[in-house]
Design a protein around this motif. Structure first.
Motif, short mmCIF file in Angstrom:
data_model
loop_
_atom_site.label_atom_id
_atom_site.label_comp_id
_atom_site.label_asym_id
_atom_site.label_seq_id
_atom_site.Cartn_x
_atom_site.Cartn_y
_atom_site.Cartn_z
N TRP A 167 0.63 -1.48 -0.12
CA TRP A 167 0.32 -0.70 -0.01
C TRP A 167 0.72 1.05 -0.09
N PHE A 168 0.05 2.22 -0.32
CA PHE A 168 0.80 3.74 -0.14
C PHE A 168 -0.16 4.18 0.77
N LYS A 169 0.72 5.01 1.36
CA LYS A 169 0.33 6.23 2.62
C LYS A 169 -0.73 7.33 2.03
N SER A 170 -0.90 7.30 1.00
CA SER A 170 -1.39 8.31 0.27
C SER A 170 -2.40 9.75 0.99
N SER A 171 -3.24 8.59 1.93
CA SER A 171 -4.36 9.37 2.77
C SER A 171 -2.92 10.56 3.96
N ALA A 172 -1.78 10.76 3.59
CA ALA A 172 -1.16 11.44 5.01
C ALA A 172 -0.84 12.97 3.64
N PHE A 173 -0.70 12.73 2.30
CA PHE A 173 -1.37 13.67 0.89
C PHE A 173 -2.79 14.41 0.82
N ASP A 174 -3.82 14.13 1.56
CA ASP A 174 -5.22 14.51 1.61
C ASP A 174 -6.10 13.65 0.93
N ASP A 175 -4.57 12.90 0.05
CA ASP A 175 -6.26 11.65 -0.37
C ASP A 175 -7.11 11.10 0.62
N GLU A 176 -8.28 10.51 0.28
CA GLU A 176 -9.66 10.20 0.97
C GLU A 176 -9.07 8.64 1.41
N LYS A 177 -7.83 8.21 1.22
CA LYS A 177 -7.65 7.19 1.50
C LYS A 177 -6.08 6.35 0.68
N ASP A 178 -5.95 5.51 1.63
CA ASP A 178 -4.10 4.86 1.08
C ASP A 178 -5.01 3.85 0.02
N ARG A 179 -3.97 3.59 -1.04
CA ARG A 179 -4.28 3.16 -2.19
C ARG A 179 -2.80 2.22 -2.26
N VAL A 180 -3.60 0.93 -3.36
CA VAL A 180 -3.03 0.11 -3.13
C VAL A 180 -2.28 -0.35 -4.68
N LEU A 181 -0.95 -0.79 -4.56
CA LEU A 181 0.43 -1.05 -5.95
C LEU A 181 0.46 -1.73 -5.92
N ILE A 182 0.36 -2.32 -5.09
CA ILE A 182 0.49 -4.31 -5.36
C ILE A 182 -0.27 -5.26 -4.45
N LYS A 183 -1.23 -5.85 -5.14
CA LYS A 183 -2.60 -6.44 -4.72
C LYS A 183 -1.54 -7.94 -4.38
N ALA A 184 -2.68 -8.65 -3.04
CA ALA A 184 -2.26 -9.73 -2.47
C ALA A 184 -1.55 -10.85 -3.04
N ASN A 185 -1.56 -11.10 -4.56
CA ASN A 185 -1.26 -11.98 -5.78
C ASN A 185 -0.17 -11.77 -6.88
N GLY A 186 0.35 -10.18 -5.49
CA GLY A 186 1.61 -9.86 -6.58
C GLY A 186 1.22 -9.89 -8.02
N GLU A 187 -0.16 -9.27 -8.18
CA GLU A 187 -0.29 -8.40 -9.58
C GLU A 187 -0.66 -6.96 -9.52
N MET A 188 0.46 -5.80 -10.15
CA MET A 188 0.71 -4.62 -10.30
C MET A 188 -1.05 -3.77 -10.62
N THR A 189 -1.28 -2.70 -9.53
CA THR A 189 -2.87 -2.56 -10.14
C THR A 189 -2.76 -1.12 -10.94
N TYR A 190 -3.09 -0.70 -11.47
CA TYR A 190 -3.06 0.58 -12.75
C TYR A 190 -2.62 1.60 -11.83
N PHE A 191 -3.21 1.78 -10.73
CA PHE A 191 -2.56 3.31 -10.16
C PHE A 191 -1.37 2.47 -10.30
N MET A 192 0.06 1.59 -9.81
CA MET A 192 0.90 1.06 -9.60
C MET A 192 1.90 1.57 -11.02
N SER A 193 1.18 1.52 -12.40
CA SER A 193 2.06 1.97 -13.19
C SER A 193 1.89 3.97 -12.91
N ASP A 194 1.16 4.40 -12.53
CA ASP A 194 0.82 6.19 -13.13
C ASP A 194 2.39 6.21 -11.55
N VAL A 195 2.26 5.80 -10.86
CA VAL A 195 3.42 5.76 -9.75
C VAL A 195 4.82 5.75 -11.01
N ALA A 196 4.96 4.28 -11.02
CA ALA A 196 6.04 4.14 -11.85
C ALA A 196 6.88 5.17 -12.77
#
Length: 575
Positions: free
Chosen positions: A297-326
């Motif tokens: 997880w990315f602790k995005s709530s520390a920067f006024d986002d409404e909640k933290d965001r998953v970057l890599i799922k428990a099964n190892g699959e990357m989220t779309y947001f992971m691509s945005d981050v990279a």
């Protein structure tokens, strides 16, 4: 220096002089802040500095205005000054000052209105058009193409260092679905009874790609391993559609310095690390990565986002947001100081998390998002949703085919990006004043016609044939030392005032990312020229008047052509 800036310096100097001799008591003098009067009969410029000083100076604004006027330094700019209403300082420029705009435009040509580096020297990445290479570009992509390209042009003319980038969404399951879609059509075309899965692409262009593979390979893939066939077709279809996107955007006059592949974010470099690895490590070093329930997880709530965001799922699959981050980390790694992304309005919910990731790395404010609303197509006022040719979505290229690049660009830019565009195809095709791009281009063509009429027959013929540029023709028909003092008619003065607005307008449009303002400016300038053409004869007037007016129409041509160029629209010499 712009005329407005020179006037502001005069007023600032007058306020400073009044404070110095005790006529005004101001701890901090407001800026002159000139603006155009709503009623042109009140002058060329107006300042509200007196009214904004009243509370601090504890005086009547009109009295303050008179004090400022009394302290104006001697100058060659101002013909007269009036105090109006509650304390407006109305300034009328000397005719020679406005006439100087004509000389400047003709001397600087395409550099007229060019700015210097604002906001400090920064390298800006402007990303627009983020598309899947799984089908043709749609009309919405066309708006981003027009908006992004014009924004880059306007910003560069204002002095910014802008790098244009296209983001290819070539990772994820949609690419496999695309390959499978082509495989299904391939089999169907060869007589096999197979159904198209719901998640696949059913457009007619898929059949065209499948037929191209048959033309090349025949039935060699009919009984091949399904996975191997899908992967082969996926890559061939990807290459085909990406080449089409290159071709269509280039046809539109839009060129990118980088076509960035999403896939590349996951490819290790010589150190064995990918862009994804580097972006995660950088964020982890800052303390904003944690693992919960097997997911990263990315602790995005520390920067006024409404909640933290998953970057890599428990099964190892990357989220779309992971691509945005990279991807955004990669942009900063490449040396950009500021990132501008043009997104569709439906991506509004992604802004906070993307701003948060830049802030987490220590680059708060480095990301700027321009949101664009959709394009609604009409034909004679009736909504158009499907292509007559294919019965499917109207593609960007089909729109260009029907109305042309210039009309498409201009009408896509006619409104602010945060407003939807109602694009009427039949209006865009009209050859009359109801079509704004035709109206503006016709003004330019009419100017070129005047210059040709002023030339001798050989030069006019050369210009008509395109063997002589309009700049070259103008240099032949207008004396180098032309006297501009005859330009005193109100229609002439109005044209010169409007041309004087060009540089400040470009600076403001660049600062506000508001290229659409140049469409309004172009129409206003064209309208003023048409009024001038009605009120002031050029050919046939006495020599001094004719030459001065030829210089005026030539300056108008230069400014109008540059305005259209910043919009990516051509300025035809004849229509």
């Amino acid at each position: 220096m712009q005329i407005r800036e020179q006037l502001e310096q005069l007023i600032d100097a007058a306020v400073a002089a009044a404070c110095e001799d005790g006529s005004l008591e101001l701890e901090q003098a407001p800026e002159a802040a000139l603006e155009r009067p709503r009623d042109e009969s009140n002058g060329d410029w107006a300042s509200t500095v007196a009214m904004r000083s009243a509370k601090q100076a504890k005086k009547n604004p009109r009295e303050i205005a008179q004090t400022i006027v009394d302290h104006l330094p001697e100058n060659d700019l101002v013909a007269s000054v009036d105090i109006a209403g509650p304390g407006f300082i109305n300034i009328r420029l000397a005719n020679a000052v406005l006439q100087g705009v004509v000389a400047t435009a003709r001397a600087e040509k395409g550099d007229f209105g060019r700015g210097t580096i604002p906001e400090g020297e920064r390298k800006i990445n402007l990303e627009y058009i983020s598309a899947n290479p799984t089908g043709p570009l749609h009309v919405g992509h066309g708006r981003w193409a027009a908006l992004g390209d014009a924004t880059a042009r306007v910003m560069r003319h204002a002095g910014y260092d802008v790098f244009e980038e296209f983001y290819i969404n070539d990772a994820g399951t949609q690419m496999d679905n695309f390959g499978e879609s082509v495989a299904v059509r391939y089999q169907q075309l060869l007589g096999r009874d197979v159904e198209m899965p719901e998640a696949c692409y059913a457009g007619s262009y898929v059949k065209d790609i499948a037929q191209a593979i048959i033309d090349e390979d025949g039935d060699a893939w009919l009984d091949a391993d399904p996975k191997e066939r899908m992967e082969n077709f996926r890559e061939r279809a990807y290459a085909y559609e990406l080449a089409e996107q290159h071709r269509v955007t280039e046809r539109f006059g839009t060129t990118f310095e980088c076509w960035f592949s999403e896939r590349s974010l996951y490819v290790p470099d010589e150190t064995g690390k990918s862009a994804v690895d580097r972006s995660l490590e950088a964020m982890d070093e800052k303390g904003y990565i944690y693992v919960k329930d097997g997911a990263t997880w990315f602790k995005s709530s520390a920067f006024d986002d409404e909640k933290d965001r998953v970057l890599i799922k428990a099964n190892g699959e990357m989220t779309y947001f992971m691509s945005d981050v990279a991807y955004h980390y990669n942009k900063m790694e490449r040396g950009f100081d500021h990132l501008i992304n043009i997104w569709g309005a439906d991506h509004h919910g992604y802004i906070a998390r993307c701003e948060a990731m830049l802030a987490a790395w220590g680059w708060p404010g480095a990301l700027e998002i321009m949101l664009g609303q959709l394009v609604n197509l009409f034909r004679d006022g009736e909504a158009v949703r499907m292509s007559k040719r294919t019965g499917e979505m109207i593609t960007f290229e089909e729109l260009i085919d029907e109305v042309g690049v210039d009309a498409t660009r201009y009408l896509m830019l006619a409104k602010s990006s945060d407003q939807p565009i109602d694009f009427d195809i039949e209006v865009a095709k009209k050859k009359d004043a109801s079509n704004p791009v035709y109206y503006v281009q016709y003004a330019h063509a009419r100017i070129c016609s005047i210059l040709r009429k002023a030339a001798d027959s050989a030069d006019a013929a050369a210009a008509e044939a395109g063997d002589m540029s309009m700049d070259e023709l103008a240099a032949k028909v207008i004396p180098a030392n032309v006297d501009l003092s005859p330009l005193t008619h109100e229609s002439e003065l109005a044209l010169m005032r409007k041309m004087d607005d060009f540089g400040p307008l470009v600076a403001q449009a660049a600062r506000d990312r508001a290229a659409f303002r140049l469409t309004h400016y172009a129409q206003d300038l064209a309208s003023l020229f048409h009024s001038f053409y009605t009120n002031c004869h050029v050919i046939g007037e006495e020599e001094s008047v004719k030459n001065a007016r030829l210089a005026l129409v030539d300056a108008t041509r230069i400014v109008l052509a540059k305005t259209l160029d910043l919009l990516g629209v051509t300025a035809p010499a004849k229509m």
